[in-house]
Design an enzyme around this catalytic site. Structure first.
Site, PDB file in Angstrom:
ATOM      1  N   HIS A 110      18.935  50.248  61.305  1.00  0.00           N
ATOM      2  CA  HIS A 110      19.885  50.616  62.355  1.00  0.00           C
ATOM      3  C   HIS A 110      19.249  51.698  63.214  1.00  0.00           C
ATOM      4  O   HIS A 110      18.841  52.753  62.729  1.00  0.00           O
ATOM      5  CB  HIS A 110      21.195  51.123  61.764  1.00  0.00           C
ATOM      6  N   CYS A 111      19.150  51.439  64.524  1.00  0.00           N
ATOM      7  CA  CYS A 111      18.548  52.381  65.465  1.00  0.00           C
ATOM      8  C   CYS A 111      19.664  53.186  66.131  1.00  0.00           C
ATOM      9  O   CYS A 111      20.493  52.623  66.859  1.00  0.00           O
ATOM     10  CB  CYS A 111      17.718  51.627  66.509  1.00  0.00           C
ATOM     11  N   PHE A 112      19.690  54.480  65.896  1.00  0.00           N
ATOM     12  CA  PHE A 112      20.744  55.313  66.464  1.00  0.00           C
ATOM     13  C   PHE A 112      20.530  55.563  67.956  1.00  0.00           C
ATOM     14  O   PHE A 112      21.493  55.822  68.678  1.00  0.00           O
ATOM     15  CB  PHE A 112      20.820  56.647  65.713  1.00  0.00           C
ATOM     16  N   GLY A 115      22.100  52.639  69.306  1.00  0.00           N
ATOM     17  CA  GLY A 115      23.446  52.419  68.793  1.00  0.00           C
ATOM     18  C   GLY A 115      23.659  51.010  68.296  1.00  0.00           C
ATOM     19  O   GLY A 115      24.785  50.502  68.329  1.00  0.00           O
ATOM     20  N   ASN A 116      22.587  50.368  67.832  1.00  0.00           N
ATOM     21  CA  ASN A 116      22.672  48.964  67.446  1.00  0.00           C
ATOM     22  C   ASN A 116      21.721  48.694  66.290  1.00  0.00           C
ATOM     23  O   ASN A 116      20.751  49.430  66.080  1.00  0.00           O
ATOM     24  CB  ASN A 116      22.308  48.070  68.638  1.00  0.00           C
TER      25      ASN A 116
END
EC number: 2.3.1.225
Length: 276
Positions: A110-112, A115-116
C-alpha cells in the site's frame, strides 16, 4: 488504523504541495535566471531546453501518479469485506488491505503517497512514477545548485561543498547575507536530493522484484513463486509496447490478462470455493 488512514490523506497532499512548489521555483526563479544567460542567443537557448526537459519529466511523473490512483488493483472475482467474510481465494494472488478496505489482485504494498494499493493493474505506472519523480527531483536539484551558485557566487567544485552549504547558509541568513528566497531554495535542494534518492531506491527494488516474478507481499510472507524467464515477468508488467509507455503516461498496454486467462482464473476460483 486511524493514524494510517490519516497518513493516507496527508501523504498525497504533501506530494502535491512539493510538486506545486517545485513548479513555481522552476517558472519564477530558475527559468528567468537562464534567460539572462549571455549564451541565450543560440538556436536552442538554455531556458528552452531546460523548460522542455523539466516539462517532460514532470508530465510523466504526474501522469503516472494519476494513473496509479485511477487504475486501482481491485479483484472483481473476490468478495469485499474483512477476511472472515470474503470468499476463499487462492493465496497469494489476492490480499485484503485494511487501509483501503478492499481486496486487491496480486497485492504488492500500500503506497501512502498515492493513497492506493499497488497491484497487477498499476504496478507499471507505479514504477514509472518512481522513476520520473526521481529524475525530476534530481534534475531540479541540479538546476537549483546552478541558481545558488550564480546567486551567491559559490563554487561546488569541492566534494564537500554541498554538505556544508546548509550550515553555512543558515549562519549567513541570520546575518542578512542570504535572502529568504535563496534560503528556501537551499532547503529545497536537500529535500529534492532526499526524495530523488528514495524514489530511485524504490524503483530499483521494485524492478528487481518484477524480474524475479515476486511482490513485496510475497517476500514478506515467505511465499515461494514459480520460476519463470525474466523476460516474461517484465512483459507481464510492462507489456509489449513498453517503449511507448516509457515516453507517454498511459495505461498498462499489453500487460493485462487475456480473456482466456481471466475465464481460466474465474473457473479456478469457483472450483476452489466448491471444494472448500
Amino acid at each position: 488504523m486511524l493514524a494510517l488512514r490519516l497518513l493516507n490523506v496527508v501523504a498525497p497532499a504533501y506530494f502535491l504541495c512539493i510538486s506545486l512548489v517545485t513548479l513555481a521555483l522552476q517558472l519564477f526563479l530558475f527559468l528567468p535566471s537562464m534567460r539572462q544567460d549571455p549564451a541565450a542567443a543560440r538556436l536552442f537557448p538554455p531556458a528552452l531546453l531546460h523548460g522542455a526537459l523539466f516539462l517532460f519529466l514532470s508530465t510523466n511523473a504526474l501522469g503516472n501518479y494519476v494513473l496509479v490512483i485511477q487504475n486501482s488493483p481491485d479483484d472483481p472475482d473476490a468478495c469485499q469485506g474483512p477476511p472472515a467474510r470474503r470468499a476463499p481465494c487462492p493465496p497469494p494472488s489476492t490480499h485484503f488491505c485494511r487501509v483501503c478496505a478492499r481486496v486487491t489482485l496480486r497485492h504488492d504494498h500500500h503506497c501512502f503517497f498515492t493513497g492506493n494499493c499497488i497491484g497487477s493493474r498499476n504496478m507499471r505506472n507505479f514504477v514509472l512514477f518512481c522513476l520520473y519523480t526521481s529524475l525530476a527531483c534530481l534534475y531540479s536539484m541540479v538546476a537549483g545548485v546552478a541558481y545558488i551558485s550564480a546567486a551567491l557566487s559559490t563554487s561546488f567544485a569541492h566534494p564537500l561543498a554541498f554538505l556544508t552549504l546548509l550550515p553555512t547558509s543558515i549562519s549567513q541568513f541570520f546575518s542578512g547575507a542570504v535572502l529568504g528566497s535563496e534560503m528556501f531554495v537551499i532547503l529545497m535542494l536537500y529535500l529534492w536530493f532526499a526524495i530523488g534518492l528514495a524514489c530511485a531506491g524504490f524503483c530499483c527494488h521494485q524492478l528487481l522484484l518484477i524480474v524475479r516474478g515476486q511482490t513485496r507481499h510475497q517476500v514478506r510472507k515467505g511465499v515461494a513463486v514459480r520460476a519463470r524467464p525474466w523476460r516474461k515477468n517484465l512483459q507481464e508488467v510492462f507489456g509489449k509496447r513498453w517503449l511507448l509507455g516509457l515516453l507517454v503516461p498511459m495505461f498498462n498496454v499489453g500487460g493485462q490478462r487475456t480473456g482466456g486467462e481471466r475465464m481460466k482464473r474465474r473457473s479456478h476460483l469457483v472450483l476452489h470455493h466448491s471444494q472448500s
